[in-house]
Design a protein around this motif. Structure first.
Motif, PDB file in Angstrom:
ATOM      1  N   ALA A 205       0.768  -1.230  -0.066  1.00  0.00           N
ATOM      2  CA  ALA A 205       0.025   0.048   0.106  1.00  0.00           C
ATOM      3  C   ALA A 205       0.990   1.299   0.091  1.00  0.00           C
ATOM      4  N   GLY A 206       2.029   1.154   0.735  1.00  0.00           N
ATOM      5  CA  GLY A 206       2.856   2.347   0.573  1.00  0.00           C
ATOM      6  C   GLY A 206       3.628   2.569  -0.936  1.00  0.00           C
ATOM      7  N   ALA A 207       3.304   1.434  -1.623  1.00  0.00           N
ATOM      8  CA  ALA A 207       4.002   1.841  -3.119  1.00  0.00           C
ATOM      9  C   ALA A 207       3.083   1.509  -4.114  1.00  0.00           C
ATOM     10  N   PRO A 208       1.913   2.105  -4.364  1.00  0.00           N
ATOM     11  CA  PRO A 208       0.638   1.504  -5.004  1.00  0.00           C
ATOM     12  C   PRO A 208       0.563   1.958  -6.455  1.00  0.00           C
ATOM     13  N   ALA A 209       1.422   2.458  -6.958  1.00  0.00           N
ATOM     14  CA  ALA A 209       1.370   3.224  -8.409  1.00  0.00           C
ATOM     15  C   ALA A 209       0.916   2.266  -9.694  1.00  0.00           C
ATOM     16  N   MET A 210       1.714   0.939  -9.641  1.00  0.00           N
ATOM     17  CA  MET A 210       1.131   0.017 -10.714  1.00  0.00           C
ATOM     18  C   MET A 210      -0.283  -0.395 -10.222  1.00  0.00           C
ATOM     19  N   THR A 211      -0.384  -0.792  -9.113  1.00  0.00           N
ATOM     20  CA  THR A 211      -1.773  -1.097  -8.873  1.00  0.00           C
ATOM     21  C   THR A 211      -2.673  -0.474  -9.123  1.00  0.00           C
ATOM     22  N   ARG A 212      -2.579   0.866  -8.592  1.00  0.00           N
ATOM     23  CA  ARG A 212      -3.709   2.073  -8.932  1.00  0.00           C
ATOM     24  C   ARG A 212      -3.756   1.987 -10.576  1.00  0.00           C
ATOM     25  N   SER A 213      -2.625   2.070 -11.265  1.00  0.00           N
ATOM     26  CA  SER A 213      -2.821   1.966 -12.817  1.00  0.00           C
ATOM     27  C   SER A 213      -3.580   1.212 -13.275  1.00  0.00           C
ATOM     28  N   TRP A 214      -3.399  -0.331 -12.605  1.00  0.00           N
ATOM     29  CA  TRP A 214      -4.413  -1.473 -13.313  1.00  0.00           C
ATOM     30  C   TRP A 214      -5.666  -0.975 -12.959  1.00  0.00           C
ATOM     31  N   HIS A 215      -6.158  -0.650 -11.910  1.00  0.00           N
ATOM     32  CA  HIS A 215      -7.404  -0.345 -11.575  1.00  0.00           C
ATOM     33  C   HIS A 215      -7.887   0.586 -12.455  1.00  0.00           C
ATOM     34  N   GLU A 216      -7.257   1.836 -12.548  1.00  0.00           N
ATOM     35  CA  GLU A 216      -7.922   2.646 -13.361  1.00  0.00           C
ATOM     36  C   GLU A 216      -7.464   2.705 -14.953  1.00  0.00           C
ATOM     37  N   ARG A 217      -6.671   1.851 -15.237  1.00  0.00           N
ATOM     38  CA  ARG A 217      -6.524   1.514 -16.547  1.00  0.00           C
ATOM     39  C   ARG A 217      -5.806   2.419 -17.103  1.00  0.00           C
ATOM     40  N   ARG A 218      -5.086   3.255 -16.699  1.00  0.00           N
ATOM     41  CA  ARG A 218      -4.098   4.336 -16.983  1.00  0.00           C
ATOM     42  C   ARG A 218      -2.984   4.522 -16.060  1.00  0.00           C
ATOM     43  N   VAL A 219      -1.751   5.213 -16.503  1.00  0.00           N
ATOM     44  CA  VAL A 219      -0.651   5.233 -15.785  1.00  0.00           C
ATOM     45  C   VAL A 219      -0.991   6.239 -14.732  1.00  0.00           C
ATOM     46  N   VAL A 220      -0.946   5.942 -13.512  1.00  0.00           N
ATOM     47  CA  VAL A 220      -1.105   6.460 -12.325  1.00  0.00           C
ATOM     48  C   VAL A 220       0.172   6.644 -11.598  1.00  0.00           C
ATOM     49  N   THR A 221       1.186   7.789 -11.236  1.00  0.00           N
ATOM     50  CA  THR A 221       2.162   7.936 -10.587  1.00  0.00           C
ATOM     51  C   THR A 221       1.903   8.497  -9.331  1.00  0.00           C
ATOM     52  N   LEU A 245       0.098  -5.934 -18.416  1.00  0.00           N
ATOM     53  CA  LEU A 245      -0.458  -6.279 -17.330  1.00  0.00           C
ATOM     54  C   LEU A 245      -2.303  -6.318 -17.455  1.00  0.00           C
ATOM     55  N   LEU A 246      -2.535  -5.415 -18.010  1.00  0.00           N
ATOM     56  CA  LEU A 246      -3.927  -5.100 -18.234  1.00  0.00           C
ATOM     57  C   LEU A 246      -4.746  -6.389 -18.724  1.00  0.00           C
ATOM     58  N   VAL A 247      -3.909  -7.086 -19.830  1.00  0.00           N
ATOM     59  CA  VAL A 247      -4.239  -8.157 -20.329  1.00  0.00           C
ATOM     60  C   VAL A 247      -4.060  -9.442 -19.624  1.00  0.00           C
ATOM     61  N   VAL A 248      -3.341  -9.664 -18.917  1.00  0.00           N
ATOM     62  CA  VAL A 248      -3.032 -10.948 -18.027  1.00  0.00           C
ATOM     63  C   VAL A 248      -3.267 -10.898 -16.737  1.00  0.00           C
TER      64      VAL A 248
END
Length: 321
Positions: A205-221, A245-248
């Protein structure tokens, strides 16, 4: 008929990667761990990626990278494990390696990079500052920039783990998520050959960028990270990797720091494994959602064992000598 997921990865190249990866990184232990499963309330099999000379899965990818190098030198940014792996793969092939890392990286990882013969350059800041410096060095010196997860070799090397998971019927595979090489690699293989297996990616949870990006389907920094899992603490996801990642991936979840520490403790107590925090993310995910995995057969990829022992003792707080 199985549908092959449309990603940058290619199953034929992944299978070919096994022929160039040093066997010391291949066919790592995969075994049921009943005591750990009993503690977690599900069937657990451990895929142990620490039983090799660099104590992490990264050697699979760097072997593929270095086997295809056309020049005499390479540079990478690393939180520690990629740098060790690239140095190990390069040293017997006449390739000079520069590794850029944060001064705050675990000392044990930095020491091993130096011991393997790489030139180590330290920067203030975090991994993303190290990445910027590595890009600058590559441009100035005209040498190969190795970018973990962006470079297909790193993903397809890691994907060979997926090939080794295929012979066992799992309900779910839990994979640490940082830059995404391991998650996209294993995920591509499983969705190609065993699409019924749930691919669950796990991030702090302290480094969530890729997970947030996956859920929002866009790059979140994010502006910063705050986690003991230094190996997955990136702030700026790579668009191409997110697309894969969004595919698999079937899901991407975040876990708390206390769950990561509890996962490390369980792996020590019930599997006899000393692991770095990133390697405990899968166990942490089960701890935080026991009902989801109850009674299922899950594979946990234990991806790294380069742990700073003083920090490890502090985290576990159990008086280890």
């Amino acid at each position: 008929m199985t549908t092959v997921p449309r990603t940058r990865l290619d199953l034929t190249r992944i299978e070919a990667a096994r022929r160039v990866i040093d066997p010391v990184f291949l066919d790592t232990p995969l075994y049921p761990c009943d005591p750990l499963g009993q503690a977690l309330g599900c069937r657990v099999s451990v895929k142990l990626e620490t039983a090799n000379p660099v104590r992490s899965f990264k050697g699979r990818g760097t072997e593929v990278v270095v086997s295809g190098l056309s020049g005499p030198a390479a540079v990478c940014a690393s939180a520690g494990n990629l740098g060790q792996a690239l140095a190990w793969s390069a040293r017997g092939r006449g390739v000079a390696v520069t590794v850029v890392a944060s001064r705050s990286a675990p000392a044990v990882k930095l020491e091993r990079i130096r011991a393997l013969g790489a030139r180590l350059e330290l920067v203030d800041g975090d991994f993303d500052e190290a990445r910027e410096r590595a890009v600058a060095i590559a441009g100035h010196d005209g040498i190969r920039l190795v970018e973990d997860s962006l470079d297909l070799e790193t993903c397809e090397g890691a994907a060979t783990i997926g090939l080794e998971l295929l012979d066992t019927p799992f309900d779910a595979v839990l994979i640490a998520l940082g830059g995404g090489a391991m998650a996209t690699g294993i995920g591509h293989v499983l969705k190609s050959r065993a699409p019924g297996v749930e691919v669950v990616c796990v991030q702090p949870a302290g480094a969530p960028a890729m997970t947030r990006s996956w859920h929002e389907r866009r790059v979140v920094t994010t502006e910063s990270t705050s986690t003991i899992a230094d190996g997955v603490a990136g702030r700026r996801p790579i668009r191409e990797v997110l697309d894969d990642l969004l595919v698999v991936a079937d899901d991407a979840v975040l876990v708390r720091e206390e769950s990561i520490v509890a996962g490390m403790r369980l792996l020590l107590e019930h599997a006899g494994l000393v692991v770095e925090p990133s390697a405990a993310l899968g166990v942490a995910a089960v701890l935080e959602n026991r009902a989801r995995f109850a009674g299922r057969h899950v594979a946990v990829v234990v991806c790294g064992g380069n742990v700073d022992l003083p920090a490890y003792h502090r985290w576990l707080g159990n008086g280890l000598p």
